[in-house]
Design an enzyme around this catalytic site. Structure first.
Site, PDB file in Angstrom:
ATOM      1  N   ARG A 176      41.374  22.054  76.149  1.00 37.62           N
ATOM      2  CA  ARG A 176      40.803  23.413  76.228  1.00 37.62           C
ATOM      3  C   ARG A 176      41.548  24.418  75.352  1.00 37.62           C
ATOM      4  O   ARG A 176      41.497  25.618  75.568  1.00 37.62           O
ATOM      5  CB  ARG A 176      40.767  23.923  77.673  1.00 37.62           C
ATOM      6  CG  ARG A 176      39.958  23.023  78.603  1.00 37.62           C
ATOM      7  CD  ARG A 176      39.687  23.692  79.932  1.00 37.62           C
ATOM      8  NE  ARG A 176      38.888  22.847  80.772  1.00 37.62           N
ATOM      9  CZ  ARG A 176      39.386  21.976  81.646  1.00 37.62           C
ATOM     10  NH1 ARG A 176      40.698  21.872  81.790  1.00 37.62           N
ATOM     11  NH2 ARG A 176      38.585  21.251  82.384  1.00 37.62           N
ATOM     12  N   LYS A 219      37.350  31.514  62.336  1.00 37.29           N
ATOM     13  CA  LYS A 219      36.070  30.786  62.415  1.00 37.29           C
ATOM     14  C   LYS A 219      36.380  29.307  62.218  1.00 37.29           C
ATOM     15  O   LYS A 219      37.014  28.927  61.229  1.00 37.29           O
ATOM     16  CB  LYS A 219      35.124  31.238  61.300  1.00 37.29           C
ATOM     17  CG  LYS A 219      34.310  32.462  61.629  1.00 37.29           C
ATOM     18  CD  LYS A 219      33.250  32.677  60.553  1.00 37.29           C
ATOM     19  CE  LYS A 219      32.427  33.919  60.829  1.00 37.29           C
ATOM     20  NZ  LYS A 219      31.450  34.178  59.752  1.00 37.29           N
ATOM     21  N   GLU A 268      34.755  33.850  46.691  1.00 37.00           N
ATOM     22  CA  GLU A 268      35.035  34.697  47.864  1.00 37.00           C
ATOM     23  C   GLU A 268      35.799  35.958  47.437  1.00 37.00           C
ATOM     24  O   GLU A 268      35.627  37.026  48.028  1.00 37.00           O
ATOM     25  CB  GLU A 268      35.829  33.916  48.928  1.00 37.00           C
ATOM     26  CG  GLU A 268      35.176  32.599  49.404  1.00 37.00           C
ATOM     27  CD  GLU A 268      33.945  32.761  50.300  1.00 37.00           C
ATOM     28  OE1 GLU A 268      33.511  33.905  50.556  1.00 37.00           O
ATOM     29  OE2 GLU A 268      33.390  31.722  50.737  1.00 37.00           O
ATOM     30  N   LYS A 279      40.368  41.014  54.412  1.00 35.41           N
ATOM     31  CA  LYS A 279      39.650  40.208  55.407  1.00 35.41           C
ATOM     32  C   LYS A 279      40.234  40.440  56.801  1.00 35.41           C
ATOM     33  O   LYS A 279      39.493  40.560  57.779  1.00 35.41           O
ATOM     34  CB  LYS A 279      39.695  38.720  55.041  1.00 35.41           C
ATOM     35  CG  LYS A 279      39.021  37.891  56.129  1.00 35.41           C
ATOM     36  CD  LYS A 279      38.408  36.628  55.702  1.00 35.41           C
ATOM     37  CE  LYS A 279      37.647  36.033  56.904  1.00 35.41           C
ATOM     38  NZ  LYS A 279      37.252  34.663  56.722  1.00 35.41           N
ATOM     39  N   GLU A 311      31.982  38.758  64.880  1.00 36.52           N
ATOM     40  CA  GLU A 311      30.836  39.033  64.004  1.00 36.52           C
ATOM     41  C   GLU A 311      29.657  39.657  64.738  1.00 36.52           C
ATOM     42  O   GLU A 311      28.520  39.192  64.619  1.00 36.52           O
ATOM     43  CB  GLU A 311      30.414  37.741  63.277  1.00 36.52           C
ATOM     44  CG  GLU A 311      29.586  38.001  62.036  1.00 36.52           C
ATOM     45  CD  GLU A 311      29.291  36.741  61.246  1.00 36.52           C
ATOM     46  OE1 GLU A 311      30.230  36.097  60.776  1.00 36.52           O
ATOM     47  OE2 GLU A 311      28.098  36.400  61.132  1.00 36.52           O
ATOM     48  N   ARG A 344      31.667  42.361  60.635  1.00 36.00           N
ATOM     49  CA  ARG A 344      32.044  41.113  59.949  1.00 36.00           C
ATOM     50  C   ARG A 344      30.875  40.486  59.184  1.00 36.00           C
ATOM     51  O   ARG A 344      31.080  39.670  58.289  1.00 36.00           O
ATOM     52  CB  ARG A 344      32.652  40.131  60.961  1.00 36.00           C
ATOM     53  CG  ARG A 344      33.262  38.907  60.290  1.00 36.00           C
ATOM     54  CD  ARG A 344      34.116  38.077  61.225  1.00 36.00           C
ATOM     55  NE  ARG A 344      34.643  36.911  60.538  1.00 36.00           N
ATOM     56  CZ  ARG A 344      35.551  36.087  61.041  1.00 36.00           C
ATOM     57  NH1 ARG A 344      36.039  36.314  62.239  1.00 36.00           N
ATOM     58  NH2 ARG A 344      35.979  35.033  60.362  1.00 36.00           N
ATOM     59  N   ASN A 352      29.334  37.895  54.913  1.00 29.95           N
ATOM     60  CA  ASN A 352      28.339  36.859  54.609  1.00 29.95           C
ATOM     61  C   ASN A 352      27.547  37.173  53.335  1.00 29.95           C
ATOM     62  O   ASN A 352      26.544  36.518  53.042  1.00 29.95           O
ATOM     63  CB  ASN A 352      27.364  36.685  55.779  1.00 29.95           C
ATOM     64  CG  ASN A 352      28.079  36.129  56.993  1.00 29.95           C
ATOM     65  OD1 ASN A 352      29.049  35.394  56.855  1.00 29.95           O
ATOM     66  ND2 ASN A 352      27.620  36.507  58.183  1.00 29.95           N
ATOM     67  N   HIS A 406      25.877  34.520  51.172  1.00 30.02           N
ATOM     68  CA  HIS A 406      25.873  33.283  51.959  1.00 30.02           C
ATOM     69  C   HIS A 406      24.481  32.870  52.436  1.00 30.02           C
ATOM     70  O   HIS A 406      24.262  31.695  52.710  1.00 30.02           O
ATOM     71  CB  HIS A 406      26.800  33.415  53.171  1.00 30.02           C
ATOM     72  CG  HIS A 406      28.270  33.288  52.823  1.00 30.02           C
ATOM     73  ND1 HIS A 406      28.889  34.130  51.938  1.00 30.02           N
ATOM     74  CD2 HIS A 406      29.220  32.412  53.240  1.00 30.02           C
ATOM     75  CE1 HIS A 406      30.173  33.783  51.829  1.00 30.02           C
ATOM     76  NE2 HIS A 406      30.394  32.741  52.599  1.00 30.02           N
ATOM     77  N   HIS A 412      24.236  29.359  51.278  1.00 26.92           N
ATOM     78  CA  HIS A 412      24.207  28.256  52.254  1.00 26.92           C
ATOM     79  C   HIS A 412      22.919  27.440  52.125  1.00 26.92           C
ATOM     80  O   HIS A 412      22.921  26.216  52.250  1.00 26.92           O
ATOM     81  CB  HIS A 412      24.303  28.798  53.684  1.00 26.92           C
ATOM     82  CG  HIS A 412      25.723  28.966  54.162  1.00 26.92           C
ATOM     83  ND1 HIS A 412      26.031  29.543  55.370  1.00 26.92           N
ATOM     84  CD2 HIS A 412      26.899  28.617  53.601  1.00 26.92           C
ATOM     85  CE1 HIS A 412      27.353  29.546  55.522  1.00 26.92           C
ATOM     86  NE2 HIS A 412      27.895  29.006  54.458  1.00 26.92           N
ATOM     87  N   HIS A 418      31.179  24.911  48.106  1.00 25.77           N
ATOM     88  CA  HIS A 418      30.813  26.114  48.857  1.00 25.77           C
ATOM     89  C   HIS A 418      30.982  27.398  48.031  1.00 25.77           C
ATOM     90  O   HIS A 418      30.086  28.227  47.949  1.00 25.77           O
ATOM     91  CB  HIS A 418      31.661  26.174  50.135  1.00 25.77           C
ATOM     92  CG  HIS A 418      31.447  27.416  50.930  1.00 25.77           C
ATOM     93  ND1 HIS A 418      30.337  27.615  51.725  1.00 25.77           N
ATOM     94  CD2 HIS A 418      32.182  28.550  51.027  1.00 25.77           C
ATOM     95  CE1 HIS A 418      30.414  28.804  52.294  1.00 25.77           C
ATOM     96  NE2 HIS A 418      31.523  29.399  51.879  1.00 25.77           N
TER      97      HIS A 418
END
Ligand code: NAD
Ligand code: GLY
Length: 343
Positions: free
Chosen positions: A107, A129, A171, A210, A220, A224, A228, A231, A235, A246
């Site tokens: 956990r 993330k 990025e 960031k 997000e 945030r 993206n 993206h 993506h 990427h």
């Protein structure tokens, strides 16, 4: 040395980011997770830590449940306990899978990230993330969980192939599109974008930028989402084509979304052309793929699509962006027009 602390809301998790030449020497943990390329190049340094090492086969195509469960199995075999720490040494793929495994094991155990690509230093290692790709969808299974520490060591940039520098620049330019002083720095140093001394200089600025966004909106919910940019289309192309990396798809996605911004918002065209010029300079003579053919994958990305609306981040002026939502059919029609301008 630059030290940045993130205390994220709403989770109140703390993350310390240390950006320093030689930071790798501060590495600590109970088990190392890395990939086959990084281990081949840095075996001596990693073995010197005298920890059990679990190595995944490098590559985005292995960012999947098999690799995740193989790592969890190795963690159990090594007898890791709840107070132990997983040390992830690698690019964004290692960081995303390792971060998720650390979050799931018992956990949640501690995770320290040692990012070894430019992309992972300026972006993926910061912000908590974690994810694997699942059922053909990028990052479908993952959690938000801050690493306890991120150790950013410029040493690793020296062995990166040029293509990985391009990915990191994807990025970095995205950050520049959100922050005027960074854009000005990139624009006025356009001929030094592949110069490692210049890159080392701007890594801490990118991390700070960031970290500031993550501190305000770790999960997000609003702010945030600006990270993206590029993206939605990037993506979609990544899932459709799977031939580039990427960061390259982020650059290509940004080119398309600049065109979308011009068609749907009141924009500073001169600035957008400068931004486009910077991206094309980094992509060099890369043949651009057709985004229309990939559009259906944007509709599958739950982060970017609700019912039949597609959302994307439109750069509109220096340091300014708009969150746009448009119908899927309109998105496809606009991409078609964008393609006429780009390809
Ligand atoms: P990557 O981890 O696949 O690394 C790229 C390549 O470089 C790999 O072949 C790797 O083995 C090699 N490599 C790593 N370090 C090296 C070094 N120092 N010298 C030589 N080769 C080295 O890819 P990436 O570009 O680092 O990361 C991309 C991934 O990150 C994607 O899966 C993307 O979804 C994810 N990502 C996550 C976040 C986040 O916030 N978690 C943000 C951006 C991207
Ligand atoms: N790379 C996008 C984010 O971390 O939110």
């Amino acid at each position: 040395m630059t030290e940045i602390k993130i205390t994220s809301t709403p989770a109140c998790e703390e993350s310390i980011i240390i950006c320093e030449k030689g930071a790798f020497r501060r590495s600590h943990g109970n088990m190392v997770f890395t990939d086959s390329n990084v281990y081949r190049i840095y075996k001596k340094e990693i073995d010197a830590l005298a920890l059990p090492v679990h190595v995944m086969q490098a590559g985005e195509s292995n960012k999947n449940e098999e690799t995740l469960f193989a790592l969890l199995s190795a963690m159990a075999d090594a007898g890791l306990h709840r107070k132990d720490t997983l040390l992830c040494v690698g690019g964004g793929v290692v960081g995303d899978i390792g971060g998720l495994a650390a979050a799931l094991y018992m956990r949640g155990i501690n995770c320290v990230q040692v990012p070894t690509t430019l992309l992972s230093q300026v972006d993926s290692s910061v912000g908590g993330k974690t994810a694997i790709d699942f059922k053909g969808i990028k990052n479908l299974v993952g959690v938000f969980r801050q690493p306890r520490e991120v150790l950013v060591d410029a040493m690793f940039l020296r062995t990166l192939p040029e293509r990985e520098i391009v990915c990191g620049l994807g990025e970095i330019i995205k950050h520049g599109a959100l922050h005027e002083p960074l854009f000005d720095k990139l624009f006025s140093n356009a001929d030094r974008l592949f110069d490692l001394t210049f890159l080392e200089e701007i890594v801490p600025q990118n991390i700070a930028l960031k970290a500031d966004v993550v501190q305000k909106d770790a999960h997000e919910t609003d702010l945030r989402k600006c990270l993206n940019m590029g993206h939605t289309t990037g993506h979609a192309l990544e899932l459709y084509e799977k031939t580039r990396s990427h960061g390259e798809y982020v650059l290509i996605g940004m080119l398309y979304e600049i065109e979308l911004a011009k068609m749907t918002a009141d924009c500073d065209e001169e600035y957008l052309n400068d931004l486009k010029g910077l991206i094309l300079r980094v992509l060099k003579n890369n043949q651009l793929p057709s985004a229309c053919k990939a559009a259906r994958f944007a509709a599958l990305d739950k982060k970017n699509a609700t019912s039949d609306l597609i959302s994307f981040v439109a750069p509109v002026a220096k340091g300014h962006y708009m969150l746009k939502e448009i119908a899927y059919d309109e998105y496809v029609a606009l991409l078609k027009r964008a393609e006429e301008n780009l390809i």
